[in-house]
Write a protein that holds these residues in place. Structure first.
Motif, PDB file in Angstrom:
ATOM      1  N   PRO A  50     -61.580  12.348 -10.148  1.00 29.26           N
ATOM      2  CA  PRO A  50     -61.347  13.201  -8.969  1.00 29.26           C
ATOM      3  C   PRO A  50     -61.120  12.406  -7.684  1.00 29.26           C
ATOM      4  O   PRO A  50     -60.467  12.896  -6.766  1.00 29.26           O
ATOM      5  CB  PRO A  50     -62.630  14.030  -8.859  1.00 29.26           C
ATOM      6  N   GLN A  51     -61.629  11.191  -7.604  1.00 30.00           N
ATOM      7  CA  GLN A  51     -61.413  10.377  -6.410  1.00 30.00           C
ATOM      8  C   GLN A  51     -59.993   9.833  -6.336  1.00 30.00           C
ATOM      9  O   GLN A  51     -59.534   9.422  -5.279  1.00 30.00           O
ATOM     10  CB  GLN A  51     -62.393   9.204  -6.378  1.00 30.00           C
ATOM     11  N   LEU A  54     -57.212   5.173  -8.762  1.00 27.76           N
ATOM     12  CA  LEU A  54     -56.145   4.498  -9.497  1.00 27.76           C
ATOM     13  C   LEU A  54     -54.783   4.923  -8.974  1.00 27.76           C
ATOM     14  O   LEU A  54     -53.875   4.103  -8.828  1.00 27.76           O
ATOM     15  CB  LEU A  54     -56.267   4.786 -10.992  1.00 27.76           C
ATOM     16  N   SER A  55     -54.644   6.195  -8.653  1.00 35.62           N
ATOM     17  CA  SER A  55     -53.392   6.673  -8.060  1.00 35.62           C
ATOM     18  C   SER A  55     -53.154   5.999  -6.712  1.00 35.62           C
ATOM     19  O   SER A  55     -52.038   5.584  -6.400  1.00 35.62           O
ATOM     20  CB  SER A  55     -53.442   8.192  -7.886  1.00 35.62           C
ATOM     21  N   ALA A  56     -54.216   5.883  -5.896  1.00 34.26           N
ATOM     22  CA  ALA A  56     -54.091   5.242  -4.586  1.00 34.26           C
ATOM     23  C   ALA A  56     -53.683   3.778  -4.730  1.00 34.26           C
ATOM     24  O   ALA A  56     -52.871   3.277  -3.944  1.00 34.26           O
ATOM     25  CB  ALA A  56     -55.398   5.356  -3.820  1.00 34.26           C
ATOM     26  N   GLN A  70     -49.622  19.824 -10.106  1.00 39.31           N
ATOM     27  CA  GLN A  70     -49.108  18.555 -10.609  1.00 39.31           C
ATOM     28  C   GLN A  70     -50.194  17.720 -11.275  1.00 39.31           C
ATOM     29  O   GLN A  70     -49.944  16.589 -11.661  1.00 39.31           O
ATOM     30  CB  GLN A  70     -48.490  17.744  -9.461  1.00 39.31           C
ATOM     31  N   THR A  71     -51.388  18.276 -11.406  1.00 40.24           N
ATOM     32  CA  THR A  71     -52.495  17.547 -12.020  1.00 40.24           C
ATOM     33  C   THR A  71     -52.761  18.088 -13.418  1.00 40.24           C
ATOM     34  O   THR A  71     -52.078  18.988 -13.894  1.00 40.24           O
ATOM     35  CB  THR A  71     -53.775  17.675 -11.170  1.00 40.24           C
TER      36      THR A  71
END
Length: 82
Positions: A50-51, A54-56, A70-71
């Motif tokens: 949820p944080q 990894l995407s950031a 989109q999740t």
């Protein structure tokens, strides 16, 4: 340096997990993906945290650039089957 995967052969899945926080799960996943891609492997990273750290790390700001649709949430809640 690696040969391409033959047609019909499935790719490998690697999961990084630990119940304890702060043990470098995200960092391990990111550096593993970077290393594999440097060797010519195609890599798909799936960030289920949820944080969205990894995407950031990959330049995607989840709060401002990604909508709930989109999740993976619609799949988890049963709103979609695919």
């Amino acid at each position: 340096p690696f040969a391409k995967r033959p047609a019909g052969v499935k790719g490998k899945k690697i999961a990084i997990g630990n119940f304890k926080g702060g043990v470098s799960k995200t960092t391990t996943a990111m550096t593993l993906a970077q290393g594999l891609s440097l060797f010519g492997r195609r890599v798909l990273l799936v960030d289920l945290d949820p944080q969205a750290s990894l995407s950031a790390l990959n330049g995607i700001l989840a709060d401002s650039e990604v909508s709930d649709e989109q999740t993976v949430l619609p799949l988890i809640y049963g709103d979609v089957d695919d």
